[in-house]
Design a protein around this motif. Structure first.
Motif, PDB file in Angstrom:
ATOM      1  N   UNK A  75       0.812  -1.216   0.000  1.00 16.81           N
ATOM      2  CA  UNK A  75       0.000   0.000   0.000  1.00 16.81           C
ATOM      3  C   UNK A  75       0.847   1.268   0.000  1.00 16.81           C
ATOM      4  N   UNK A  76       2.134   1.157   0.325  1.00 16.76           N
ATOM      5  CA  UNK A  76       2.986   2.345   0.424  1.00 16.76           C
ATOM      6  C   UNK A  76       3.184   2.993  -0.940  1.00 16.76           C
ATOM      7  N   UNK A  77       3.153   4.321  -0.947  1.00 22.69           N
ATOM      8  CA  UNK A  77       3.388   5.070  -2.180  1.00 22.69           C
ATOM      9  C   UNK A  77       4.749   5.749  -2.196  1.00 22.69           C
ATOM     10  N   UNK A  78       5.259   6.149  -1.024  1.00 22.57           N
ATOM     11  CA  UNK A  78       6.531   6.877  -0.985  1.00 22.57           C
ATOM     12  C   UNK A  78       7.574   6.215  -0.093  1.00 22.57           C
ATOM     13  N   UNK A  79       7.179   5.708   1.102  1.00 25.51           N
ATOM     14  CA  UNK A  79       8.187   5.155   1.988  1.00 25.51           C
ATOM     15  C   UNK A  79       7.612   4.097   2.919  1.00 25.51           C
ATOM     16  N   UNK A  80       8.495   3.173   3.305  1.00 28.61           N
ATOM     17  CA  UNK A  80       8.200   2.161   4.323  1.00 28.61           C
ATOM     18  C   UNK A  80       9.286   2.259   5.379  1.00 28.61           C
ATOM     19  N   UNK A  81       8.879   2.360   6.645  1.00 24.95           N
ATOM     20  CA  UNK A  81       9.826   2.432   7.760  1.00 24.95           C
ATOM     21  C   UNK A  81       9.526   1.290   8.727  1.00 24.95           C
ATOM     22  N   UNK A  82      10.562   0.741   9.315  1.00 28.28           N
ATOM     23  CA  UNK A  82      10.318  -0.419  10.180  1.00 28.28           C
ATOM     24  C   UNK A  82      11.347  -0.531  11.294  1.00 28.28           C
ATOM     25  N   UNK A  83      10.905  -1.123  12.398  1.00 25.45           N
ATOM     26  CA  UNK A  83      11.776  -1.596  13.467  1.00 25.45           C
ATOM     27  C   UNK A  83      11.874  -3.114  13.309  1.00 25.45           C
ATOM     28  N   UNK A 112      15.413   0.237  11.152  1.00 22.61           N
ATOM     29  CA  UNK A 112      16.303   0.229  12.316  1.00 22.61           C
ATOM     30  C   UNK A 112      16.319  -1.190  12.856  1.00 22.61           C
ATOM     31  N   UNK A 113      17.504  -1.754  13.006  1.00 21.40           N
ATOM     32  CA  UNK A 113      17.656  -3.107  13.517  1.00 21.40           C
ATOM     33  C   UNK A 113      18.032  -3.070  14.989  1.00 21.40           C
ATOM     34  N   UNK A 114      17.370  -3.892  15.781  1.00 19.97           N
ATOM     35  CA  UNK A 114      17.817  -4.120  17.158  1.00 19.97           C
ATOM     36  C   UNK A 114      19.189  -4.779  17.083  1.00 19.97           C
TER      37      UNK A 114
END
Length: 283
Positions: A75-83, A112-114
Motif C-alpha cells: 500500500x505504500x506510495x513513498x516510503x516504508x519504515x520499520x523496526x 532500524x535493527x535491534x
C-alpha cells in the motif's frame, strides 16, 4: 507467424509479433495503478471521522499477520519504515517478497535493527542485499517493539502471543496513535548507528590481504559490525571467518591506520570514510 504468397508460414520479427501485446499490457498496468491511487484517496477520505473500531484492526495468527505485513508494504506510495527485532515470527527478512517489488516502483525503505538481530543466522547477508537495493539501515541498542509504517497512513505493530498461543498484531489507520509511532520511529532513527556493509563501489571483495588503496569490502563489514556492538565471535560467525582471521585483519587495519588500539581504529575509520559515522547523540 506470417503467411507468404504460396501459403507457407514464415517467422515474424519478435518486435512485430509481440510489441503490440506488450504495449497493451503496459497500458493496462498503467490504468490499474491510476485506479489504485483513486481508490486509496477515496478510502482515506472515507476513514476521516471513522469510529475507533475502524481505525484499529486486531490481527491474529501467523498467516494473517504475514498477509497484513505484505499488504502494508504494497500500500505504500513513498516510503516504508520499520523496526526489526528478533525473533522473526511471521516473515523473516529473506522472505519479504513485497520489499523488492515496492522498491521497483520507487518506494524508499528505512529500517532500524535491534542490535541483537545482527547475531541471527544469515542476517548480515540479507542486510548486504538490502543495502545494495537501496534500503537504508541503522542499528539501535534496543528497540521497544516491532513496527512497520507505510507512509503516514498505515502501521502494523506485532503484539505478544495470545492466551491461545497464537501471535497477534494491530493494524492502525491514520490516527493520533499512528502519529505517535511516526514520531517514535524518527526519534530512534536519528540516534541509531548507520550500518554500511560494503565499500563505495558496492562490489564483493574476495582478497585476503588489505588492498593497496585502503580496506577491502570484508574489512568494512568487520568494522561496521564491531562498531555496531557485536562481539568478535559473533562478527566472525556472521562473516564466515575464524576468530584468528578476524584478529589478523584487525591487526592489519590498525597497522594501516597507524594506531595501537581498537578505539583509535574506530575513530580513524570514521574520520577517513571507511565506515559510516555514528549518528549524533540527542539527549
Amino acid at each position: 507467424m506470417i503467411r507468404s504468397a504460396d501459403e507457407r508460414f514464415t517467422t515474424a520479427p519478435p518486435a512485430m509479433a509481440l510489441g503490440a501485446l506488450i504495449s497493451q499490457r503496459r497500458d493496462g498496468l498503467r490504468q490499474a495503478e491510476q485506479a489504485l491511487v483513486t481508490f486509496a484517496e477515496e478510502h482515506r477520505a472515507a476513514m476521516t471521522g471513522s469510529s475507533i473500531d475502524d481505525l484499529i484492526e486486531v490481527v491474529t495468527g501467523v498467516d494473517a499477520i504475514r498477509h497484513r505485513f505484505l499488504q502494508v508494504q504494497q500500500a505504500a506510495r513513498t516510503q516504508v519504515r520499520s523496526f526489526i527485532t528478533a525473533p522473526f515470527l511471521a516473515v523473516p527478512p529473506d522472505e519479504n517478497t513485497a520489499e523488492p517489488v515496492a522498491i521497483g516502483r520507487g518506494v524508499h525503505f528505512r529500517a532500524v535493527l535491534d542490535r541483537a538481530v545482527l547475531a541471527e543466522p544469515g542476517i548480515v547477508a540479507d542486510a548486504v542485499e538490502s543495502l545494495r537495493n537501496g534500503v537504508r539501515l541503522r542499528v539501535a541498542d534496543r528497540l521497544p517493539m516491532k513496527l512497520v509504517l507505510a507512509d503516514a497512513d498505515l502501521g502494523l505493530v506485532p503484539l505478544a502471543v495470545t492466551p491461545a498461543g497464537e501471535p497477534g498484531a494491530v493494524l492502525l489507520h491514520r490516527s493520533g496513535l499512528l502519529d505517535a509511532l511516526d514520531a517514535l520511529f524518527e526519534t530512534v532513527w536519528r540516534t541509531a548507528h548507520p550500518l554500511e556493509l560494503s565499500g563505495p563501489g558496492g562490489e564483493a571483495e574476495t582478497t585476503v590481504e588489505l588492498g593497496a588503496e585502503g580496506p577491502t569490502d570484508l574489512d568494512r563489514k568487520i568494522l561496521a559490525l564491531l562498531l555496531a556492538g557485536l562481539t568478535d565471535q559473533t562478527t566472525a560467525t556472521q562473516l564466515g571467518l575464524s576468530p584468528r582471521t578476524l584478529h589478523r585483519r584487525l591487526r592489519l587495519l590498525m597497522d594501516m591506520a597507524g594506531v595501537r588500539t581498537r578505539m583509535q581504529l574506530g575513530a580513524h575509520a570514521t574520520r577517513h570514510g571507511w565506515v559510516e559515522p555514528p549518528a549524533p547523540s540527542r539527549m
